[in-house]
Design an enzyme around this catalytic site. Structure first.
Site, PDB file in Angstrom:
ATOM      1  N   GLY A 124     -20.399 -10.643  23.015  1.00  0.00           N
ATOM      2  CA  GLY A 124     -21.429 -11.819  23.842  1.00  0.00           C
ATOM      3  C   GLY A 124     -22.160 -12.816  22.897  1.00  0.00           C
ATOM      4  CB  SER A 125     -22.526 -13.866  19.532  1.00  0.00           C
ATOM      5  OG  SER A 125     -21.272 -14.362  19.033  1.00  0.00           O
ATOM      6  CG  ASN A 126     -19.115 -17.955  21.447  1.00  0.00           C
ATOM      7  OD1 ASN A 126     -19.567 -18.973  21.179  1.00  0.00           O
ATOM      8  ND2 ASN A 126     -18.530 -17.168  20.861  1.00  0.00           N
ATOM      9  CG  MET A 185     -10.696 -10.375  24.011  1.00  0.00           C
ATOM     10  SD  MET A 185     -10.227 -11.694  23.111  1.00  0.00           S
ATOM     11  CE  MET A 185      -8.795 -11.320  22.254  1.00  0.00           C
ATOM     12  CD  GLU A 190     -16.417 -18.774  18.064  1.00  0.00           C
ATOM     13  OE1 GLU A 190     -17.039 -17.837  18.695  1.00  0.00           O
ATOM     14  OE2 GLU A 190     -15.211 -18.601  17.757  1.00  0.00           O
ATOM     15  CB  ILE A 245      -2.861 -13.283  29.286  1.00  0.00           C
ATOM     16  CG1 ILE A 245      -3.076 -13.518  27.772  1.00  0.00           C
ATOM     17  CG2 ILE A 245      -2.011 -14.646  29.967  1.00  0.00           C
ATOM     18  CD1 ILE A 245      -1.741 -13.091  27.065  1.00  0.00           C
ATOM     19  CG  LEU A 246      -7.481 -15.430  32.949  1.00  0.00           C
ATOM     20  CD1 LEU A 246      -8.693 -16.575  32.683  1.00  0.00           C
ATOM     21  CD2 LEU A 246      -8.223 -14.298  33.854  1.00  0.00           C
ATOM     22  CG  ASN A 252     -10.997 -19.879  26.023  1.00  0.00           C
ATOM     23  OD1 ASN A 252     -11.715 -18.741  25.788  1.00  0.00           O
ATOM     24  ND2 ASN A 252      -9.640 -19.644  25.298  1.00  0.00           N
ATOM     25  CG  HIS A 307      -8.274 -20.181  20.665  1.00  0.00           C
ATOM     26  ND1 HIS A 307      -7.802 -19.043  20.869  1.00  0.00           N
ATOM     27  CD2 HIS A 307      -7.419 -20.690  19.501  1.00  0.00           C
ATOM     28  CE1 HIS A 307      -6.845 -18.835  20.044  1.00  0.00           C
ATOM     29  NE2 HIS A 307      -6.519 -19.758  19.310  1.00  0.00           N
TER      30      HIS A 307
HETATM   31  N1  NHR Z   1      -5.519 -17.718  30.364  1.00  0.00           N
HETATM   32  C1  NHR Z   1      -4.768 -18.568  30.551  1.00  0.00           C
HETATM   33  N2  NHR Z   1      -3.979 -18.503  31.694  1.00  0.00           N
HETATM   34  N3  NHR Z   1      -4.724 -19.467  29.739  1.00  0.00           N
HETATM   35  C2  NHR Z   1      -5.424 -19.629  28.615  1.00  0.00           C
HETATM   36  O1  NHR Z   1      -5.672 -20.645  27.858  1.00  0.00           O
HETATM   37  C3  NHR Z   1      -6.354 -18.287  28.393  1.00  0.00           C
HETATM   38  C4  NHR Z   1      -6.281 -17.194  29.487  1.00  0.00           C
HETATM   39  C5  NHR Z   1      -6.828 -16.017  29.097  1.00  0.00           C
HETATM   40  C6  NHR Z   1      -7.657 -16.020  27.813  1.00  0.00           C
HETATM   41  C7  NHR Z   1      -8.615 -16.735  25.741  1.00  0.00           C
HETATM   42  C8  NHR Z   1      -7.691 -16.516  24.844  1.00  0.00           C
HETATM   43  C9  NHR Z   1      -8.118 -16.915  23.325  1.00  0.00           C
HETATM   44  O2  NHR Z   1      -9.111 -17.922  23.205  1.00  0.00           O
HETATM   45  C10 NHR Z   1      -7.889 -17.113  27.148  1.00  0.00           C
HETATM   46  C11 NHR Z   1      -7.211 -18.354  27.236  1.00  0.00           C
HETATM   47  C12 NHR Z   1      -6.333 -12.949  25.248  1.00  0.00           C
HETATM   48  C13 NHR Z   1      -5.158 -13.115  24.582  1.00  0.00           C
HETATM   49  C14 NHR Z   1      -4.237 -11.909  24.656  1.00  0.00           C
HETATM   50  O3  NHR Z   1      -2.948 -12.062  24.359  1.00  0.00           O
HETATM   51  C15 NHR Z   1      -4.556 -14.303  24.174  1.00  0.00           C
HETATM   52  C16 NHR Z   1      -5.488 -15.481  24.143  1.00  0.00           C
HETATM   53  C17 NHR Z   1      -6.699 -15.594  24.703  1.00  0.00           C
HETATM   54  C18 NHR Z   1      -7.088 -14.222  25.172  1.00  0.00           C
HETATM   55  N4  NHR Z   1      -4.594 -10.783  25.491  1.00  0.00           N
HETATM   56  C19 NHR Z   1      -3.832  -9.576  25.538  1.00  0.00           C
HETATM   57  C20 NHR Z   1      -3.519  -9.398  26.824  1.00  0.00           C
HETATM   58  O4  NHR Z   1      -2.478  -8.750  27.031  1.00  0.00           O
HETATM   59  C21 NHR Z   1      -4.771  -8.395  25.292  1.00  0.00           C
HETATM   60  C22 NHR Z   1      -5.226  -8.193  24.217  1.00  0.00           C
HETATM   61  C23 NHR Z   1      -6.603  -7.168  23.957  1.00  0.00           C
HETATM   62  O5  NHR Z   1      -7.180  -6.795  25.031  1.00  0.00           O
HETATM   63  O6  NHR Z   1      -7.094  -7.346  22.832  1.00  0.00           O
HETATM   64  O7  NHR Z   1      -3.783 -10.199  28.031  1.00  0.00           O
HETATM   65  O8  NHR Z   1      -7.498 -16.485  22.223  1.00  0.00           O
HETATM   66  C1  GAR Z   2     -15.257 -15.661  19.563  1.00  0.00           C
HETATM   67  O1  GAR Z   2     -14.948 -15.634  17.997  1.00  0.00           O
HETATM   68  C2  GAR Z   2     -14.212 -16.241  20.330  1.00  0.00           C
HETATM   69  O2  GAR Z   2     -13.830 -17.363  19.785  1.00  0.00           O
HETATM   70  C3  GAR Z   2     -13.165 -15.214  20.331  1.00  0.00           C
HETATM   71  O3  GAR Z   2     -13.670 -14.012  20.309  1.00  0.00           O
HETATM   72  C4  GAR Z   2     -15.028 -14.136  19.925  1.00  0.00           C
HETATM   73  C5  GAR Z   2     -15.870 -13.726  20.735  1.00  0.00           C
HETATM   74  O4  GAR Z   2     -17.423 -13.287  20.522  1.00  0.00           O
HETATM   75  N1  GAR Z   2     -12.181 -15.425  21.429  1.00  0.00           N
HETATM   76  C6  GAR Z   2     -10.859 -14.918  21.347  1.00  0.00           C
HETATM   77  O5  GAR Z   2     -10.328 -14.621  20.567  1.00  0.00           O
HETATM   78  C7  GAR Z   2     -10.329 -15.173  22.719  1.00  0.00           C
HETATM   79  N2  GAR Z   2      -8.967 -14.718  22.631  1.00  0.00           N
HETATM   80  P1  GAR Z   2     -18.422 -13.177  21.251  1.00  0.00           P
HETATM   81  O6  GAR Z   2     -17.987 -12.158  22.232  1.00  0.00           O
HETATM   82  O7  GAR Z   2     -19.738 -12.696  20.204  1.00  0.00           O
HETATM   83  O8  GAR Z   2     -18.875 -14.327  21.815  1.00  0.00           O
END
Ligand code: NHR
Ligand code: GAR
Length: 216
Positions: free
Chosen positions: A13-15, A91, A175, A93-94, A108, A110
């Site tokens: 949660g640093s962001n 983390m 970030e 996917i929605l 978001n 990224h």
């Molecule tokens: N959902 C949608 N529909 N669209 C986006 O653009 C999203 C989203 C949900 C999260 C953040 C994203 C990133 O910035 C985000 C963007 C998680 C995964 C993933 O593979 C990929 C991208 C992002 C976040 N998650 C796995 C899953 O099965 C679990 C991985 C884990 O728990 O470590 O959901 O990178």
């Molecule tokens: C951040 O670096 C962000 O870009 C990344 O996770 C970190 C969260 O840090 N996001 C993803 O990888 C989303 N899939 P934080 O918890 O310290 O804010």
């Protein structure tokens, strides 16, 4: 009017902290109404509690499938009537239903220069590709993972001695500049999602978003 914000996290949660700090200094005209985490141990929940912000855990593992988890999140989130949903290291996917429900009001961050390196392990992939620059992007969330329109982008240079960890640290530093900026602009009605593109200060942004100058 002060915007109502709900932040979704999974980790440190640093962001979230950077955004809370920017609210405290008056940079952002917003108020964090709640912080939700899919992980009970996320340190960001503590940051919220320290600031007297409701900190809620909804463990995705307690649900049958993604659809029921997302429905439960919507029910929780909507009690706070948010103007903006901020994904800050969230983390999971929605589902399309969740994303559509908050279309145009969900951001978001990224850790890559999108459209490069969607998905996970972005720092490792940038190093392995021999990239000279890397960075992070704030984008509006759409059904396409990391594929929504770009709002703000910040770059860092990759040097010979960088490894995954050092690069991650550099990206984190920028970030914490660009996410508060994007939230500031959104809350001031200066960053607006439309069907035909992202408006910043009334102008349509180019596809790579607004570029923030490097920190050095
Ligand atoms: N959902 C949608 N529909 N669209 C986006 O653009 C999203 C989203 C949900 C999260 C953040 C994203 C990133 O910035 C985000 C963007 C998680 C995964 C993933 O593979 C990929 C991208 C992002 C976040 N998650 C796995 C899953 O099965 C679990 C991985 C884990 O728990 O470590 O959901 O990178
Ligand atoms: C951040 O670096 C962000 O870009 C990344 O996770 C970190 C969260 O840090 N996001 C993803 O990888 C989303 N899939 P934080 O918890 O310290 O804010």
């Amino acid at each position: 009017m002060t915007k109502r914000i709900v932040v979704l996290i999974s980790g440190s949660g640093s962001n979230l902290q950077a955004i809370m700090d920017a609210i405290d200094t008056g940079q952002i005209n917003g108020r964090i109404e709640a912080v939700l985490s899919n992980k009970a141990e996320a340190f960001g929940l503590q940051r919220a509690q320290n600031a007297n912000i409701p900190a809620i855990t909804l463990k995705h593992t307690d649900f049958e499938d993604r659809l029921s988890f997302d429905q439960a999140m919507i029910k929780e989130i909507d009690q706070y009537q948010p103007d903006l949903i901020v994904l800050a290291g969230f983390m999971r996917i929605l589902t399309p239903d969740f994303v559509r429900h908050y279309q145009g009001r969900m951001l978001n961050i990224h850790p890559s220069l999108l459209p490069k390196y969607k998905g996970l392990h972005t720092h490792k992939r940038a190093i392995e590709a021999g990239d000279k620059e890397h960075g992070c992007t704030v984008h509006f969330v759409t059904e396409e993972l990391d594929g929504g329109p770009l709002a703000v982008q910040g770059k860092v240079s990759v040097t010979m001695d960088d490894n995954e960890e050092s690069l991650q640290q550099k990206v984190h530093a920028i970030e914490h500049v660009i996410y508060p900026l994007a939230v500031e602009l959104y809350c001031a009605n200066k960053l607006i999602w439309t069907q035909s593109g992202i408006l910043m200060d009334g102008n349509t942004l180019p596809s790579q978003g607004y570029q923030v100058a490097p920190l050095d």
